[in-house]
Design an enzyme around this catalytic site. Sequence first.
Site, PDB file in Angstrom:
ATOM      1  N   ASP A   7       9.095   0.526   4.399  1.00 44.24           N
ATOM      2  CA  ASP A   7       8.922   1.911   3.942  1.00 44.24           C
ATOM      3  C   ASP A   7      10.273   2.598   3.799  1.00 44.24           C
ATOM      4  O   ASP A   7      11.203   2.345   4.570  1.00 44.24           O
ATOM      5  CB  ASP A   7       8.085   2.702   4.960  1.00 44.24           C
ATOM      6  CG  ASP A   7       6.609   2.331   4.917  1.00 44.24           C
ATOM      7  OD1 ASP A   7       6.188   1.694   3.935  1.00 44.24           O
ATOM      8  OD2 ASP A   7       5.887   2.688   5.870  1.00 44.24           O
ATOM      9  N   ASN A  57      -1.352  -2.807   6.216  1.00 43.89           N
ATOM     10  CA  ASN A  57      -0.534  -2.018   5.288  1.00 43.89           C
ATOM     11  C   ASN A  57      -0.847  -0.529   5.284  1.00 43.89           C
ATOM     12  O   ASN A  57      -0.327   0.205   4.454  1.00 43.89           O
ATOM     13  CB  ASN A  57      -0.608  -2.600   3.869  1.00 43.89           C
ATOM     14  CG  ASN A  57      -1.971  -2.421   3.206  1.00 43.89           C
ATOM     15  OD1 ASN A  57      -2.817  -1.686   3.700  1.00 43.89           O
ATOM     16  ND2 ASN A  57      -2.170  -3.088   2.076  1.00 43.89           N
ATOM     17  N   ASP A  58      -1.665  -0.068   6.239  1.00 42.56           N
ATOM     18  CA  ASP A  58      -1.956   1.366   6.326  1.00 42.56           C
ATOM     19  C   ASP A  58      -0.985   2.117   7.238  1.00 42.56           C
ATOM     20  O   ASP A  58      -0.775   3.319   7.073  1.00 42.56           O
ATOM     21  CB  ASP A  58      -3.374   1.590   6.868  1.00 42.56           C
ATOM     22  CG  ASP A  58      -4.437   1.119   5.901  1.00 42.56           C
ATOM     23  OD1 ASP A  58      -4.217   1.218   4.686  1.00 42.56           O
ATOM     24  OD2 ASP A  58      -5.493   0.648   6.366  1.00 42.56           O
ATOM     25  N   TRP A  97       5.687  -4.198   7.664  1.00 46.51           N
ATOM     26  CA  TRP A  97       4.604  -5.165   7.629  1.00 46.51           C
ATOM     27  C   TRP A  97       5.004  -6.248   6.636  1.00 46.51           C
ATOM     28  O   TRP A  97       5.973  -6.089   5.883  1.00 46.51           O
ATOM     29  CB  TRP A  97       3.283  -4.516   7.301  1.00 46.51           C
ATOM     30  CG  TRP A  97       2.960  -4.196   5.872  1.00 46.51           C
ATOM     31  CD1 TRP A  97       2.173  -4.923   5.037  1.00 46.51           C
ATOM     32  CD2 TRP A  97       3.347  -3.032   5.134  1.00 46.51           C
ATOM     33  NE1 TRP A  97       2.066  -4.280   3.830  1.00 46.51           N
ATOM     34  CE2 TRP A  97       2.772  -3.135   3.856  1.00 46.51           C
ATOM     35  CE3 TRP A  97       4.139  -1.917   5.431  1.00 46.51           C
ATOM     36  CZ2 TRP A  97       2.959  -2.159   2.868  1.00 46.51           C
ATOM     37  CZ3 TRP A  97       4.325  -0.954   4.451  1.00 46.51           C
ATOM     38  CH2 TRP A  97       3.741  -1.084   3.193  1.00 46.51           C
ATOM     39  N   ASP A 123       0.877  -1.175   0.000  1.00 49.91           N
ATOM     40  CA  ASP A 123       0.000   0.000   0.000  1.00 49.91           C
ATOM     41  C   ASP A 123       0.910   1.219   0.000  1.00 49.91           C
ATOM     42  O   ASP A 123       1.622   1.458   0.966  1.00 49.91           O
ATOM     43  CB  ASP A 123      -0.903  -0.005   1.231  1.00 49.91           C
ATOM     44  CG  ASP A 123      -1.849   1.195   1.247  1.00 49.91           C
ATOM     45  OD1 ASP A 123      -1.836   1.981   0.279  1.00 49.91           O
ATOM     46  OD2 ASP A 123      -2.595   1.338   2.221  1.00 49.91           O
TER      47      ASP A 123
END
Lengths: 181, 389
Positions: free
Chosen positions: A128, A156-157, A109, A84
Site C-alpha cells: 500500500d 487483501n482487505d 499482503w 484490492d
Amino acid sequence: MKKIDADALGETLLRRFAGRTSRRSLLSRLGIALVAAPAFPLLPVSRANAAKADRSPEAKTAFARTAQTTDDTQCNYWRYCAIDGALCTCCGGGVHSCPAGAEPSPVSWVGSCINPDDGKAYLIAYRDCCGKPMCSQCGCDNTDRETQIYTPQLNNDIIWCFGTSSMQYHCSTAVLVSAAQ
Amino acid sequence: MKLAETRLLASCAALALLAIASIGGPAVAQDVESETSDVLKLEPPRPEWAFVDGGFMVDGTAIFDTKTGKMKGMVNSSHLADFAFDPAGKYYYVSETIWSKGNRGTRQDMVTVYYTVDLKLQTEIFMPDRILVGERKQNFIVSDDGKWGFVYNLSPASSVNVIDFAKRKFVKTIELPGCAALIPNSAVGFSALCSDGSMATVTVAAAKPTIAHSAPFFSATEDPIFENFAYDKAKQETVMMSYTGLIYTAKMGATPTISAPWSIQTAAGYANAGQTKPLDVAWYPGGRQPMAVHRLSGKLYVLMHMGEYWSHKAPGTEIWVVDLASKKVAKRIVLHEPAGHIEVTQGKEPKIFLNDEHGNGVVLDAETGKEDHKIEGAGAGVIHVLSPA
C-alpha cells in the site's frame, strides 16, 4: 500438485524485505505473526475430494486466462491477480512506485500470479501507498488465492499501512518479488 | 458587475433572509404557530431494525426499520469502524480509530459508547490498537452477558483487546498468534478461527490467559471459512460456511465441538463444488457478508452466484434458503440486482436486508422472497441486526 504455502510466501517476502529496511521494531512484531505460523503447519487437507481441485499458484484461474502484460493501468494486468484497491499506476505512481508525497508500507499482503508471457507463477507483494486520502482512480478487487484475516498475509482487505507515518490508505502497488517457489 | 459587488449583494440578500426568519416576517399569517427546532429520540433497538455500515471509507451506521423501509437515525462512527450491540439494549458500541489531525497526528483507538435512545456520546474507552479493515462482524464482539468486549488487533502481530464494559475500561491485551474471526464463548471468553484450520478457545479470566486449539477441521488456504458467519446466542452455536459451500456448525463451550461439514450444493441437488476441477463453473457462496441465519426457524440464507473457485467476493445473484435441520435447500430467491451483504431480522416475521457495493438496500420478506422496500443510499457496508436473547 503444489499447495499454497502461506508461511513460505511470507518468509520469502520477509527475507527480501529485511535487507532494505531499518524498521527493526516493526519487523520484530511482524516476526511474531509469521514465526508463530510454523507452530501451526498447513494442515493436510482431509477432504477426500481435495485431490481433484487445483488451488495451486499454477492453476489457471479465470483471472489468469484473461490477464495481459502490456497495460498496468487495467485491473487485468497480470500482477494484479489478488489486488484490492486503487491502482497507483492511475494515481500518479507506478506499478512499484508510490505517487509523490505518499509513503510505501514496509509490509504487505502477497499473491502468486501467472505471467501469461512465460506461463510461470511469480510472487507479488501488494504494498500500500499511505498518507494521503484514498485515490478514487482504477478501483480493482481481484481475489486469486485471497483468504480471510486469520491468514493475514493472504488477505487483501486489511489496510497494510503499518510502520508508516500515517495509516491513511492511498493506493496499491504490485511489486515483483521472485518466481513462486 | 464586478465580483466584489456581486458578493456584497449576495451578503445583503442573505442578511435580509436571516432577518425575516428571525422575526417571522410580515407575510406570515397571524394564525400560524411558529415552529421551533427540536431533536427526536428513538426507542431502544428493535428486532426488526437493520443497522447498515456506510462501507469502505464512509462514516456512520444507518438504522432502518425493515417493516417500513424508513430510516430511523444514524449512529456516529468513523470509517473502518466496527459496530456492536449492548445486549441489554441501552448502548451502541463502536470500535474505531481516529487521528488528532484528521489524517495524521496522534492515533487514538477506542470503543465509543452511545445511548440507544438519544444516540448521544456517553463515553470513550481507550485501548492500545485495533485492526484497520472494516467489513467484518468478528473483529469486535460483545460477550453474551454484555460485560465484556473483545476487539481484534493486527499490528501486524495478532492480538485481542479485552474491554470491561461494567468498569468502562480497557483491561488487557491477549496475544493470539495465527488466529482471527472472534466468536463469543460464554463458558470461557471467546474463540477464533486459525490459519492452521483449527478453532482457538481463549480462557480470558485466567491470570495468564490460556489458548487451546481444536484439531484442524478446515483448510485456511484452500477452502477458507468466510468471516461474517452467524453466532446463535440461545443455542451457543456458530454456523459457518467455506468458499466451496461447506457448512460447519460449532457448539461453543470450553471445548467447542465442530460438526462434520456438509455441502450447500449437495443440499440443492448439485454436485459438491469442492469436487470441481479447475475451470469448472458451479454455484458458489460469495460477497462480503455472504450468509445469515434466522435463529428461530433454523434457516440459513446464503448469497450464491455462478462462477469459478476464487470468486468468493462476487455478489450473489440468488439467495439459497437452507433448512439447517434437514440439510436441504428449501427455496431459491432470484435477485433483481446482485447483492454483496445479507442479514435477516430475528423476529417471528423475518425480513432479509441486502445491499450492494453502491450502497443501495433492499428489504425482502424472508418467507416469500417478495421485495418490500428499496432504499437508495442505505450504506455499502456490513449489516447488523439484534440477536434474540
